[in-house]
Design an enzyme around this catalytic site. Structure first.
Site, PDB file in Angstrom:
ATOM      1  N   VAL A 199       0.833  -1.200   0.000  1.00  0.00           N
ATOM      2  CA  VAL A 199       0.000   0.000   0.000  1.00  0.00           C
ATOM      3  C   VAL A 199       0.873   1.258   0.000  1.00  0.00           C
ATOM      4  O   VAL A 199       0.505   2.286  -0.580  1.00  0.00           O
ATOM      5  CB  VAL A 199      -0.996  -0.048   1.185  1.00  0.00           C
ATOM      6  CG1 VAL A 199      -0.325   0.115   2.523  1.00  0.00           C
ATOM      7  CG2 VAL A 199      -2.097   0.982   0.996  1.00  0.00           C
ATOM      8  N   ASP A 200       2.033   1.179   0.615  1.00  0.00           N
ATOM      9  CA  ASP A 200       2.979   2.303   0.640  1.00  0.00           C
ATOM     10  C   ASP A 200       3.367   2.709  -0.792  1.00  0.00           C
ATOM     11  O   ASP A 200       3.289   3.884  -1.173  1.00  0.00           O
ATOM     12  CB  ASP A 200       4.213   1.853   1.443  1.00  0.00           C
ATOM     13  CG  ASP A 200       5.094   2.995   1.911  1.00  0.00           C
ATOM     14  OD1 ASP A 200       4.721   4.171   1.714  1.00  0.00           O
ATOM     15  OD2 ASP A 200       6.159   2.709   2.478  1.00  0.00           O
TER      16      ASP A 200
HETATM   17  P1  ADP Z   1       2.763  -4.016   5.919  1.00  0.00           P
HETATM   18  O1  ADP Z   1       4.208  -3.870   5.528  1.00  0.00           O
HETATM   19  O2  ADP Z   1       2.380  -3.106   7.083  1.00  0.00           O
HETATM   20  O3  ADP Z   1       2.364  -5.441   6.133  1.00  0.00           O
HETATM   21  P2  ADP Z   1       1.615  -3.938   3.205  1.00  0.00           P
HETATM   22  O4  ADP Z   1       1.473  -2.746   2.344  1.00  0.00           O
HETATM   23  O5  ADP Z   1       2.568  -5.003   2.767  1.00  0.00           O
HETATM   24  O6  ADP Z   1       1.953  -3.386   4.689  1.00  0.00           O
HETATM   25  O7  ADP Z   1       0.187  -4.607   3.404  1.00  0.00           O
HETATM   26  C1  ADP Z   1      -0.816  -4.059   4.185  1.00  0.00           C
HETATM   27  C2  ADP Z   1      -2.152  -4.336   3.539  1.00  0.00           C
HETATM   28  O8  ADP Z   1      -2.385  -3.382   2.523  1.00  0.00           O
HETATM   29  C3  ADP Z   1      -2.293  -5.700   2.876  1.00  0.00           C
HETATM   30  O9  ADP Z   1      -3.527  -6.266   3.291  1.00  0.00           O
HETATM   31  C4  ADP Z   1      -2.335  -5.367   1.387  1.00  0.00           C
HETATM   32  O10 ADP Z   1      -3.132  -6.289   0.673  1.00  0.00           O
HETATM   33  C5  ADP Z   1      -3.000  -4.026   1.413  1.00  0.00           C
HETATM   34  N1  ADP Z   1      -2.882  -3.173   0.222  1.00  0.00           N
HETATM   35  C6  ADP Z   1      -1.979  -3.223  -0.786  1.00  0.00           C
HETATM   36  N2  ADP Z   1      -2.253  -2.252  -1.690  1.00  0.00           N
HETATM   37  C7  ADP Z   1      -3.357  -1.600  -1.254  1.00  0.00           C
HETATM   38  C8  ADP Z   1      -4.156  -0.524  -1.754  1.00  0.00           C
HETATM   39  N3  ADP Z   1      -3.863   0.100  -2.897  1.00  0.00           N
HETATM   40  N4  ADP Z   1      -5.238  -0.134  -1.003  1.00  0.00           N
HETATM   41  C9  ADP Z   1      -5.548  -0.733   0.150  1.00  0.00           C
HETATM   42  N5  ADP Z   1      -4.841  -1.744   0.678  1.00  0.00           N
HETATM   43  C10 ADP Z   1      -3.769  -2.184  -0.032  1.00  0.00           C
END
Ligand code: ADP
Length: 178
Positions: free
Chosen positions: A39-40
């Site tokens: 998501v980042d």
């Molecule tokens: P972390 O490193 O905190 O685990 P991640 O980004 O890898 O963070 O994952 C956190 C959640 O965000 C996961 O459930 C992933 O599927 C979700 N995610 C990824 N892209 C998006 C998006 N564009 N919008 C919302 N959630 C997302």
């Protein structure tokens, strides 16, 4: 699915958090604030380079804490960057750190006068937190905050996958039953 707490609404939606038109969206950032995957990456791609510039000025963020930038080119006005714990089996304070990430994000929103805050599922992607457990902590912490503070009126949880959406739905049903 939605529940009302005092005058505030918690709702579950399935989709992409970068399209949310809220005062803030909450990013699952890493401690360096230099961007990453999941998501980042999606937030920095959609929001443009300004967000990363602001993150560099802030420097970093401790696990369980949160910082705020503008939303750059996103529909959301701000991004709150929080750092959840890496899951290492559950006996290293992960639950408290995850709760803290949600609580601090809402405190930062309150300090900045924001009233709608959309969350991604913090720590349940690359950081490996089991989603069933994480969803209960996330919802419980947000609901507790909304019982004690009335300034935030809308908190959508934006779940990227249909499977995560179902898990959150079950957790919310459990937490609101009797
Ligand atoms: P972390 O490193 O905190 O685990 P991640 O980004 O890898 O963070 O994952 C956190 C959640 O965000 C996961 O459930 C992933 O599927 C979700 N995610 C990824 N892209 C998006 C998006 N564009 N919008 C919302 N959630 C997302």
């Amino acid at each position: 699915m939605r529940v009302t707490i005092n005058q505030s609404t918690v709702e579950l939606v399935q989709g992409d958090i970068t399209t949310q038109d809220t005062d803030a969206i909450v990013n699952a950032a890493n401690a360096s604030l230099r961007g990453g995957g999941g998501v980042d990456g999606a937030i920095h791609r959609a929001g443009g380079p300004q967000i990363l510039e602001e993150c560099k000025t802030i420097g970093g963020c401790k696990t369980g804490d949160a910082v705020i930038t503008t939303g750059g080119e996103l529909p959301a006005r701000h991004v709150i960057h929080t750092v959840g714990p890496v899951y290492r089996g559950g006996r290293e304070g992960e639950a408290e750190l995850l709760a803290s990430a949600y609580r601090r994000s809402l405190e930062v929103a309150s300090e900045n006068g924001l009233s709608s805050v959309a969350f991604a599922s913090i720590s349940t992607g690359a950081y490996g937190y089991p989603v069933a457990e994480a969803s209960r902590i996330a919802l419980r912490t947000v609901m507790e905050y909304l019982r004690a503070h009335t300034d935030i009126s809308l908190v959508p949880f934006v779940l990227f996958s249909a499977a995560d959406f179902e898990v959150y739905k079950e957790a919310l049903a459990e937490l609101t039953a009797g």
